[in-house]
Design an enzyme around this catalytic site. Structure first.
Site, PDB file in Angstrom:
ATOM      1  N   GLU A  11     -13.817  -2.122 -27.928  1.00 59.17           N
ATOM      2  CA  GLU A  11     -14.718  -1.774 -26.826  1.00 59.17           C
ATOM      3  C   GLU A  11     -14.386  -2.592 -25.585  1.00 59.17           C
ATOM      4  O   GLU A  11     -14.148  -3.791 -25.696  1.00 59.17           O
ATOM      5  CB  GLU A  11     -16.176  -2.010 -27.247  1.00 59.17           C
ATOM      6  CG  GLU A  11     -16.604  -1.084 -28.366  1.00 59.17           C
ATOM      7  CD  GLU A  11     -18.065  -1.236 -28.754  1.00 59.17           C
ATOM      8  OE1 GLU A  11     -18.758  -2.133 -28.206  1.00 59.17           O
ATOM      9  OE2 GLU A  11     -18.537  -0.464 -29.599  1.00 59.17           O
ATOM     10  N   THR A  56     -24.424   4.138 -34.951  1.00 63.96           N
ATOM     11  CA  THR A  56     -24.988   3.319 -33.871  1.00 63.96           C
ATOM     12  C   THR A  56     -24.920   1.842 -34.267  1.00 63.96           C
ATOM     13  O   THR A  56     -25.612   1.009 -33.673  1.00 63.96           O
ATOM     14  CB  THR A  56     -26.452   3.702 -33.588  1.00 63.96           C
ATOM     15  OG1 THR A  56     -27.185   3.686 -34.825  1.00 63.96           O
ATOM     16  CG2 THR A  56     -26.548   5.073 -32.951  1.00 63.96           C
ATOM     17  N   ALA A  57     -24.071   1.529 -35.262  1.00 66.59           N
ATOM     18  CA  ALA A  57     -23.951   0.151 -35.755  1.00 66.59           C
ATOM     19  C   ALA A  57     -22.732  -0.518 -35.126  1.00 66.59           C
ATOM     20  O   ALA A  57     -22.780  -0.970 -33.986  1.00 66.59           O
ATOM     21  CB  ALA A  57     -23.902   0.139 -37.276  1.00 66.59           C
ATOM     22  N   ARG A  58     -21.615  -0.559 -35.848  1.00 63.44           N
ATOM     23  CA  ARG A  58     -20.395  -1.202 -35.356  1.00 63.44           C
ATOM     24  C   ARG A  58     -19.194  -0.288 -35.609  1.00 63.44           C
ATOM     25  O   ARG A  58     -19.060   0.292 -36.690  1.00 63.44           O
ATOM     26  CB  ARG A  58     -20.173  -2.539 -36.076  1.00 63.44           C
ATOM     27  CG  ARG A  58     -21.096  -3.653 -35.602  1.00 63.44           C
ATOM     28  CD  ARG A  58     -20.777  -4.060 -34.178  1.00 63.44           C
ATOM     29  NE  ARG A  58     -21.572  -5.182 -33.689  1.00 63.44           N
ATOM     30  CZ  ARG A  58     -22.696  -5.068 -33.009  1.00 63.44           C
ATOM     31  NH1 ARG A  58     -23.201  -3.865 -32.745  1.00 63.44           N
ATOM     32  NH2 ARG A  58     -23.333  -6.142 -32.563  1.00 63.44           N
ATOM     33  N   ASP A  78     -21.717   5.715 -31.108  1.00 64.77           N
ATOM     34  CA  ASP A  78     -22.143   4.824 -30.032  1.00 64.77           C
ATOM     35  C   ASP A  78     -21.396   3.496 -30.071  1.00 64.77           C
ATOM     36  O   ASP A  78     -21.633   2.635 -29.229  1.00 64.77           O
ATOM     37  CB  ASP A  78     -23.656   4.574 -30.120  1.00 64.77           C
ATOM     38  CG  ASP A  78     -24.193   3.806 -28.928  1.00 64.77           C
ATOM     39  OD1 ASP A  78     -23.908   4.227 -27.785  1.00 64.77           O
ATOM     40  OD2 ASP A  78     -24.882   2.782 -29.127  1.00 64.77           O
ATOM     41  N   HIS A 132     -21.887   2.528 -26.410  1.00 58.19           N
ATOM     42  CA  HIS A 132     -22.603   1.431 -27.080  1.00 58.19           C
ATOM     43  C   HIS A 132     -23.878   1.052 -26.304  1.00 58.19           C
ATOM     44  O   HIS A 132     -24.121  -0.119 -26.011  1.00 58.19           O
ATOM     45  CB  HIS A 132     -21.699   0.206 -27.264  1.00 58.19           C
ATOM     46  CG  HIS A 132     -22.122  -0.647 -28.430  1.00 58.19           C
ATOM     47  ND1 HIS A 132     -21.250  -1.395 -29.171  1.00 58.19           N
ATOM     48  CD2 HIS A 132     -23.345  -0.864 -28.983  1.00 58.19           C
ATOM     49  CE1 HIS A 132     -21.903  -2.036 -30.137  1.00 58.19           C
ATOM     50  NE2 HIS A 132     -23.184  -1.724 -30.037  1.00 58.19           N
ATOM     51  N   ILE A 133     -24.677   2.077 -26.020  1.00 63.90           N
ATOM     52  CA  ILE A 133     -25.901   1.848 -25.248  1.00 63.90           C
ATOM     53  C   ILE A 133     -27.158   2.132 -26.076  1.00 63.90           C
ATOM     54  O   ILE A 133     -28.263   2.196 -25.522  1.00 63.90           O
ATOM     55  CB  ILE A 133     -25.929   2.700 -23.951  1.00 63.90           C
ATOM     56  CG1 ILE A 133     -25.525   4.159 -24.190  1.00 63.90           C
ATOM     57  CG2 ILE A 133     -25.017   2.102 -22.901  1.00 63.90           C
ATOM     58  CD1 ILE A 133     -26.549   5.001 -24.869  1.00 63.90           C
ATOM     59  N   GLY A 134     -27.002   2.261 -27.393  1.00 63.70           N
ATOM     60  CA  GLY A 134     -28.163   2.552 -28.234  1.00 63.70           C
ATOM     61  C   GLY A 134     -29.286   1.544 -28.063  1.00 63.70           C
ATOM     62  O   GLY A 134     -30.458   1.905 -28.067  1.00 63.70           O
ATOM     63  N   ASP A 194     -28.578   0.091 -49.619  1.00 69.03           N
ATOM     64  CA  ASP A 194     -28.662  -1.239 -49.020  1.00 69.03           C
ATOM     65  C   ASP A 194     -28.683  -2.256 -50.152  1.00 69.03           C
ATOM     66  O   ASP A 194     -29.680  -2.368 -50.872  1.00 69.03           O
ATOM     67  CB  ASP A 194     -29.925  -1.373 -48.159  1.00 69.03           C
ATOM     68  CG  ASP A 194     -29.913  -2.662 -47.335  1.00 69.03           C
ATOM     69  OD1 ASP A 194     -29.431  -3.693 -47.855  1.00 69.03           O
ATOM     70  OD2 ASP A 194     -30.401  -2.636 -46.188  1.00 69.03           O
ATOM     71  N   ILE A 206     -33.888  -1.181 -38.166  1.00 71.40           N
ATOM     72  CA  ILE A 206     -33.478   0.082 -37.535  1.00 71.40           C
ATOM     73  C   ILE A 206     -33.482   1.206 -38.564  1.00 71.40           C
ATOM     74  O   ILE A 206     -34.044   2.284 -38.337  1.00 71.40           O
ATOM     75  CB  ILE A 206     -32.093  -0.058 -36.883  1.00 71.40           C
ATOM     76  CG1 ILE A 206     -32.113  -1.132 -35.796  1.00 71.40           C
ATOM     77  CG2 ILE A 206     -31.623   1.276 -36.304  1.00 71.40           C
ATOM     78  CD1 ILE A 206     -30.740  -1.556 -35.310  1.00 71.40           C
TER      79      ILE A 206
END
Length: 315
Positions: free
Chosen positions: A264, A233-235, A259, A283-285, A177, A158
């Site tokens: 949740e 858009t991860a966690r 997201d 959370h719809i990414g 990273d 991603i």
């Protein structure tokens, strides 16, 4: 009287699976747990059906669920985030855990950019103002991304897609990273501190682990460049939500696009609902037409691979 041998069962923690994935699973009886299955729902299904595999779409899979499924060989995630599976408990029971890595990479990368652009250009806020009969042309200024710095935390499937789009927008792209051996052309690997201090946009693309839980907190958000944009858009567990609410209210961050959330569905009431400079999505990414098929096929392929390996080892 001849008895018909029953197919081994695969439980899906959802109400549906892509037809292409179901076609791959014809050797199995597929049992759906429903739209929002509880832990008790899944335990009851495991006790009744003794599945050889669980495909995880919604909810979590813990030791209690595993112990109710004595024939369980594999827990296969419908997506890439396996933090919802108790991996230590699975390892202790000899149960394989697999992820459909990369299956939703394009979808999530696109949604990350939807949120970045919505934050930089104030899309939802201006839309609401227009509907209330305001014309803010003389008072509003958007953020121009060309020439700005995009900082990516995580450079997997991603993150690399998000980087490529950033380069196309004319941005300087940096990334942190610890597992990346090299960066794609146009992207520079930096330390996390440098990323926080120099990025105009920070976008999270790393898995949630015990080590990085709430990596964005009061201390680290204070190190951001003032007026930066944050997108997740991860966690949700990567962010201390109370600290983020403070940073948004104080102007330390210009805006955030979220997201994913620590709990949740997002709890009610929640301070984010009252903060005008945060853009929220449920959370719809990774939930697109193509990703639905790709994640289903990836999850099914992982089930088949593990079951076949078990059969081979037993032969």
């Amino acid at each position: 009287m001849q008895t018909v041998s029953r197919k081994p069962v695969v439980i899906v923690t959802a109400a549906d699976l892509a037809p292409q994935a179901l076609d791959m699973l014809t050797p199995f009886e597929v049992v759906f747990a429903g739209k929002q299955p509880t832990e008790d729902d899944i335990v009851a299904l495991c006790a009744a059906h003794k599945p050889v595999a669980i495909i995880v779409r919604y909810g979590k899979v813990n030791a209690r669920i595993m112990d109710a499924a004595e024939n369980l060989q594999v827990i296969s995630k419908h997506g890439s985030g396996i933090d919802v599976i108790d991996q230590e408990a699975a390892a202790a029971r000899g149960i394989a855990v697999r992820a459909a890595v990369g299956a939703n990479a394009a979808a999530v990368a696109e949604h990350a950019w939807a949120l970045i652009l919505a934050c930089a250009k104030s899309v939802p806020q201006l839309d609401m103002r227009m509907r209330d009969a305001h014309w803010d042309k003389s008072t509003h200024k958007s953020v121009e991304l060309d020439g700005r710095t995009l900082g990516l935390v995580g450079l997997g499937a991603i993150g690399r897609r998000v980087a490529a789009i950033g380069i196309a927008f004319g941005m300087r792209v940096i990334a942190f990273d610890p597992y990346a051996k090299e960066a794609p052309a146009g992207t520079q690997l930096v330390s996390l501190d440098e990323l926080y201090a120099t990025s105009d946009v920070v976008s999270l693309h790393c898995p949630l682990t015990a080590e990085n839980r709430q990596m964005l907190n009061r201390d680290t958000l204070a190190r951001f460049r003032r007026g930066a944009i944050l997108v997740n858009t991860a966690r949700g567990g990567l962010i201390d939500e109370a600290a983020l609410a403070e940073a948004l209210a104080s102007g330390q961050l210009r805006s955030a696009g979220l997201d994913s959330f620590d709990v949740e569905p997002m709890t009610t009431p929640h301070p984010f609902r009252q903060i005008p400079n945060v853009i929220l999505s449920p959370h719809i990414g990774g939930v697109t037409d193509a990703a639905y098929v790709n994640m289903g096929k990836g999850a099914a392929a992982n089930v088949l691979a593990v079951i076949e390996q078990h059969a081979h080892n037993a032969a």
